[in-house]
Design a protein around this motif. Structure first.
Motif: not given
Length: 313
Positions: A69-70, A76, A110-112, A306-307
């Motif tokens: 995950r970010s 962010y 999971v990317y922010k 956005n995620t």
């Protein structure tokens, strides 16, 4: 050839220098900020290097189960890109990082990404890489942002609030009295949202001590008594209102309108954007229309945070 490795404490100074030099990093990506709550997350940040050892990109990240995950402790934090890391290099970094993660049993990303308002120079190579990797949008949060180079005027309610505050003898200026503001903030969050701030008073005072130019408090005062305030996170391009709160007297006298009029005047020559933060609940599915209406009344308009989620199975 791109080399991917996990961050470790021996890289701390190198990481901080690369984050500061990147096109889209902020002080939140400095290890002195990231690691204040290291006990709450399992850090799995990645460093991408050239074959000569030069850092090309950093990914602030943690791991939960099989998810990379970010970093969940940050608003962010996608890939932070060096000046020389162009689109072709990003594609190589992405492919190597994916292979590295899958080898370690990770099946989901999971990317922010860092929103564009925080970029010092265009840095959206990761958005194209997400598209190529068939990412989907997991959630969208709407943040309210003023372009300080050409701010829209306050609406009638905002102008009326400024006038009411001034006639009521209120003034707004910078303060270091985090303790008083925290009492106001905690009361508001408890009464109206049945919650508490993400940071404790000790944590925000500690972080403000580490980053005095980046974390600043502005308050509204009735005489010497603080009645409202905002904690600002100040990055290279953007002034972000991390916390906003007004007590009963402040709400009655239009304190927030005066507060943000003052903040706009203070920073419009040195920052590009003023970000009021998001106005969503339930992963973005619920929009707090009253809250966003107030922010829009100060001239703010929407920027999407956005995620993304990517299956790496």
């Amino acid at each position: 050839m791109i080399i991917i490795e996990r961050y470790n404490e021996s890289m701390r100074q190198e990481w901080n220098a690369a984050a500061e030099a990147s096109r889209n990093g902020t002080f939140l990506h400095n290890r002195a900020y990231m690691d204040y709550h290291a006990d709450r997350f399992t850090d799995w940040s990645l460093v991408a290097r050239s074959h000569k050892g030069r850092i090309l990109a950093l990914l602030p990240a943690d791991i939960k189960g099989k998810e990379l995950r970010s970093h969940a402790g940050l608003t962010y934090g996608g890939w932070l890109m060096a000046d020389k890391a162009d689109m072709n290099i990003m594609m190589e970094v992405w492919a190597e990082a994916r292979e590295f993660a899958v080898r370690h049993g990770i099946d989901t990303l999971v990317y922010k990404p860092v929103p564009h308002i925080f970029h010092r120079y265009p840095a959206e190579e990761d958005l194209y890489a997400l598209f190529r990797d068939k990412a989907s949008i997991e959630s969208t949060q709407i943040s309210s942002v003023i372009d300080l180079a050409q701010p829209l005027p306050f609406d009638q309610n905002g102008r009326r609030g400024i006038s009411k505050a001034l006639k009521g003898g209120l003034s707004a200026h910078e303060s270091r009295d985090f303790a008083t503001f925290w009492r106001i903030l905690c009361d508001v969050l408890s009464e109206h949202h049945n919650t508490t701030p993400v940071h404790s008073l000790d944590e925000i005072e500690m972080l403000a001590g580490r980053f005095p130019e980046n974390i600043r408090l502005f308050g509204v005062f009735e005489g010497k008594r603080m009645v409202a305030g905002t904690v600002l996170y100040i990055t290279h391009t953007t002034v972000h209102a991390q916390y906003i709160a007004s007590g009963p007297s402040g709400r009655e006298k239009g304190a927030l309108a005066l507060l943000f009029h003052t903040v706009i005047e203070q920073f419009k020559g040195s920052a590009r954007y003023l970000d009021f933060g998001t106005s969503n609940e339930d992963g973005g599915l619920v929009l707090n229309s009253g809250l966003i209406r107030q922010k829009c009344g100060f001239g703010a308009r929407a920027v999407a945070f956005n995620t993304y989620i990517v299956s790496w199975q």
